[in-house]
Design a protein around this motif. Structure first.
Motif, mmCIF file in Angstrom:
data_model
loop_
_atom_site.group_PDB
_atom_site.id
_atom_site.type_symbol
_atom_site.label_atom_id
_atom_site.label_comp_id
_atom_site.label_asym_id
_atom_site.label_seq_id
_atom_site.Cartn_x
_atom_site.Cartn_y
_atom_site.Cartn_z
ATOM 1 N N ASP A 8 0.654 -1.306 0.206
ATOM 2 C CA ASP A 8 -0.225 -0.321 -0.110
ATOM 3 C C ASP A 8 1.201 1.290 0.609
ATOM 4 O O ASP A 8 1.960 1.460 0.541
ATOM 5 C CB ASP A 8 -0.902 0.056 1.072
ATOM 6 C CG ASP A 8 -2.187 1.192 1.567
ATOM 7 O OD1 ASP A 8 -1.838 1.906 0.595
ATOM 8 O OD2 ASP A 8 -3.661 0.523 1.466
ATOM 9 N N ASP A 9 0.871 2.583 -0.992
ATOM 10 C CA ASP A 9 1.551 3.613 -1.003
ATOM 11 C C ASP A 9 1.283 4.638 0.736
ATOM 12 O O ASP A 9 2.346 5.175 1.119
ATOM 13 C CB ASP A 9 1.218 4.221 -1.664
ATOM 14 C CG ASP A 9 -0.366 5.078 -2.546
ATOM 15 O OD1 ASP A 9 -0.911 3.882 -1.934
ATOM 16 O OD2 ASP A 9 -0.644 5.941 -2.720
ATOM 17 N N SER A 10 0.461 4.316 1.439
ATOM 18 C CA SER A 10 -0.680 4.961 2.182
ATOM 19 C C SER A 10 0.650 4.295 3.454
ATOM 20 O O SER A 10 1.041 3.841 3.976
ATOM 21 C CB SER A 10 -1.502 4.892 3.062
ATOM 22 O OG SER A 10 -1.820 5.531 4.063
ATOM 23 N N ARG A 14 -0.308 0.726 5.608
ATOM 24 C CA ARG A 14 0.256 -0.561 5.854
ATOM 25 C C ARG A 14 0.736 -0.208 7.577
ATOM 26 O O ARG A 14 0.642 -1.577 7.608
ATOM 27 C CB ARG A 14 2.196 0.520 5.695
ATOM 28 C CG ARG A 14 2.204 0.460 3.910
ATOM 29 C CD ARG A 14 3.189 -0.142 3.789
ATOM 30 N NE ARG A 14 4.057 1.040 3.911
ATOM 31 C CZ ARG A 14 4.383 1.446 3.402
ATOM 32 N NH1 ARG A 14 3.684 2.394 2.453
ATOM 33 N NH2 ARG A 14 5.193 3.052 3.725
ATOM 34 N N MET A 34 5.896 -0.209 -0.259
ATOM 35 C CA MET A 34 5.061 1.160 -0.936
ATOM 36 C C MET A 34 4.557 1.208 -2.179
ATOM 37 O O MET A 34 3.396 2.191 -2.900
ATOM 38 C CB MET A 34 6.321 1.904 -0.436
ATOM 39 C CG MET A 34 7.418 1.882 -1.402
ATOM 40 S SD MET A 34 8.446 3.544 -1.723
ATOM 41 C CE MET A 34 8.939 3.518 0.302
ATOM 42 N N ASP A 35 5.295 0.088 -2.899
ATOM 43 C CA ASP A 35 4.628 -0.096 -4.349
ATOM 44 C C ASP A 35 5.144 -1.378 -4.770
ATOM 45 O O ASP A 35 5.471 -2.250 -3.652
ATOM 46 C CB ASP A 35 4.833 1.347 -5.506
ATOM 47 C CG ASP A 35 6.910 0.865 -5.510
ATOM 48 O OD1 ASP A 35 6.963 0.562 -5.164
ATOM 49 O OD2 ASP A 35 7.567 2.394 -5.190
ATOM 50 N N ASP A 38 8.426 -1.896 -5.186
ATOM 51 C CA ASP A 38 9.514 -2.523 -3.800
ATOM 52 C C ASP A 38 9.252 -4.373 -3.138
ATOM 53 O O ASP A 38 9.587 -4.875 -2.988
ATOM 54 C CB ASP A 38 8.889 -1.405 -3.018
ATOM 55 C CG ASP A 38 9.599 -1.757 -1.872
ATOM 56 O OD1 ASP A 38 10.475 -2.047 -1.657
ATOM 57 O OD2 ASP A 38 8.299 -1.591 -0.468
ATOM 58 N N ASP A 54 -3.084 -3.322 -2.697
ATOM 59 C CA ASP A 54 -4.107 -1.908 -2.798
ATOM 60 C C ASP A 54 -4.189 -1.979 -4.554
ATOM 61 O O ASP A 54 -3.196 -1.852 -5.367
ATOM 62 C CB ASP A 54 -3.717 -0.382 -2.354
ATOM 63 C CG ASP A 54 -4.139 0.821 -2.196
ATOM 64 O OD1 ASP A 54 -5.800 0.602 -2.513
ATOM 65 O OD2 ASP A 54 -3.469 1.731 -2.149
ATOM 66 N N MET A 57 -2.083 2.407 -6.908
ATOM 67 C CA MET A 57 -0.922 3.063 -6.324
ATOM 68 C C MET A 57 0.316 3.749 -7.399
ATOM 69 O O MET A 57 -0.458 3.400 -8.703
ATOM 70 C CB MET A 57 -0.098 1.328 -5.441
ATOM 71 C CG MET A 57 -0.666 0.983 -4.705
ATOM 72 S SD MET A 57 0.560 -1.040 -4.308
ATOM 73 C CE MET A 57 0.374 -1.526 -5.836
ATOM 74 N N PRO A 58 0.868 4.584 -7.319
ATOM 75 C CA PRO A 58 2.228 5.084 -7.482
ATOM 76 C C PRO A 58 2.905 3.747 -8.547
ATOM 77 O O PRO A 58 2.712 2.612 -8.020
ATOM 78 C CB PRO A 58 3.011 6.073 -7.036
ATOM 79 C CG PRO A 58 2.644 5.630 -5.888
ATOM 80 C CD PRO A 58 2.011 4.594 -5.641
ATOM 81 N N LYS A 59 3.571 4.364 -9.688
ATOM 82 C CA LYS A 59 4.172 3.703 -10.962
ATOM 83 C C LYS A 59 3.832 2.069 -11.079
ATOM 84 O O LYS A 59 3.608 2.515 -12.475
ATOM 85 C CB LYS A 59 5.516 3.015 -9.705
ATOM 86 C CG LYS A 59 6.311 4.513 -8.905
ATOM 87 C CD LYS A 59 7.064 3.789 -8.944
ATOM 88 C CE LYS A 59 8.012 5.063 -7.934
ATOM 89 N NZ LYS A 59 9.477 4.214 -7.107
ATOM 90 N N ASP A 61 -0.530 0.398 -11.112
ATOM 91 C CA ASP A 61 -1.372 0.416 -10.768
ATOM 92 C C ASP A 61 -1.288 -1.222 -10.005
ATOM 93 O O ASP A 61 -1.372 -2.346 -10.399
ATOM 94 C CB ASP A 61 -3.373 0.836 -10.777
ATOM 95 C CG ASP A 61 -3.244 -0.009 -12.565
ATOM 96 O OD1 ASP A 61 -4.379 -1.023 -12.943
ATOM 97 O OD2 ASP A 61 -2.164 0.535 -14.035
#
Length: 360
Positions: A8-10, A14, A34-35, A38, A54, A57-59, A61
């Motif tokens: 999860d990017d948050s 997390r 985080m993404d 990672d 999630d 997410m950045p980078k 989805d």
């Protein structure tokens, strides 16, 4: 112990997910990411038994990551995201569960309950994906009695008033751990022109719709996720939603109709087999067939005994063909079962019952 990677990017989400998952005895968060990139490295490093993903997410989805994961490194994945992404696509892409994030103002306790229910109902799948045997629970519960204990008795949700006059035939099935694959085996063998079939399978919230479609695609019987007020039809089956009790009511014109109850858990579950079976006894009585299939625990025992005593035809899956011989064993111990049969025989028994036959 099953290990979990939280993606999860948050950072705050997390932490929340890590605390909630770690509070479940059988599960431990081994790492978080985080993404997607990672996560890819963490999966290689830790080889978790399960990942939570999630969508936003950045980078990369979450859906794209899920598809890549299923293609390159298939493993159990549960989507934890906003209600807006709920649908069948994530299950088609390989997810085995969906947990909606809490809405504004929603209690975190409810969110935690959704996480716990989903993960515990997926343990049968995790056993197939990992070679490790789960360690004993951190806090094993010691039984001090041979009596079956219920946190909430079905009386607290649905009263008993057994049907005294026979009605049209109806088939009811209850299942839990191992039930998803076992039900698929049964439904693949079922022909059209059967009486209505109703099913309570202990299943995570968000997964019942996809499972109903999967059953439908693998059977001549038309399978629906049950909705409020559906009139039961021959050659159709109705699956309890993953977060509601399914009950059956009889109208004045003699037709059976679905009713959904959003109440507390019964016999530790929602949906509960006890609630479904009791409603069948109240509306159908001796014209019903009840099938108890593989599952952990004792849900369904009380109401199956009521059906048995009321003259309904009751059968249970045998130990040899069960993934977990819990629910059928409890029903047998309660003298609530007329026949004990192998998984491969269940479809044949249903077909014979639909023709007015009962094996002796």
């Amino acid at each position: 112990m099953y290990t979990v990677l939280v993606i999860d990017d948050s950072p705050s989400m997390r932490r929340i997910l890590k605390d909630m998952v770690n509070s479940i005895d059988e599960f431990e968060v081994i790492a978080d990411a985080m993404d997607a990139y990672d996560a890819r490295e963490k999966i290689k490093q830790y080889e978790p038994d399960l990942v939570t993903i999630d969508i936003n997410m950045p980078k990369m989805d979450g859906v794209t990551f899920l598809r890549n994961l299923m293609r390159l490194h298939p493993m159990p994945a549960v989507v934890v995201s906003g209600e807006s992404v709920r649908g069948n696509d994530i299950f088609d892409d390989g997810a085995v569960g969906f947990i909606p994030k809490p809405e504004t103002g929603e209690s975190m306790i409810k969110f935690q309950e959704r996480i716990k229910d989903t993960l515990l109902n997926l343990t049968f799948l995790l056993k197939r994906y990992t070679l490790k045997k789960p360690k004993p629970l951190k806090k094993p519960k010691k039984s001090t009695s041979n009596e079956i204990e219920y946190k909430v008795h079905p009386d607290e949700v649905i009263k008993s008033y057994p049907a005294t006059f026979p009605g049209s035939r109806l088939i009811a099935i209850g299942s839990s751990t191992g039930g998803v694959e076992s039900l698929l085996k049964v439904f693949r063998k079922l022909p059209k022109n059967l009486p209505p079939i109703v099913i309570t399978q202990h299943i995570p919230y968000g997964f019942s719709s996809s499972f109903a479609q999967r059953l439908n695609a693998n059977s001549e019987v038309t399978v629906h996720e049950a909705k409020e007020g559906m009139i039961l039809e021959n050659s159709h089956a109705y699956l309890a939603p993953g977060n509601m009790h399914l009950t059956i009511d009889k109208r004045r014109d003699g037709k059976y109709v679905t009713r959904l109850l959003d109440t507390k858990k019964v016999s530790h579950h929602k949906p509960s087999v006890d609630v479904l079976f009791r409603s069948i006894n109240n509306s159908v009585g001796s014209s019903a067939m009840a099938v108890m299939m593989t599952g952990m625990g004792d849900d369904g025992t009380i109401a199956m005994k009521e059906l048995y005593d009321n003259g309904a035809y009751t059968v249970a899956q045998n130990k040899e063909s069960c993934v977990v011989f819990g629910m059928p064993a409890k029903a047998i111990e309660a003298n609530a079962v007329k026949d004990i049969i192998h998984l491969e025989e269940i479809a044949d028994y249903i077909i014979e019952f639909s023709k007015g036959k009962r094996r002796k």
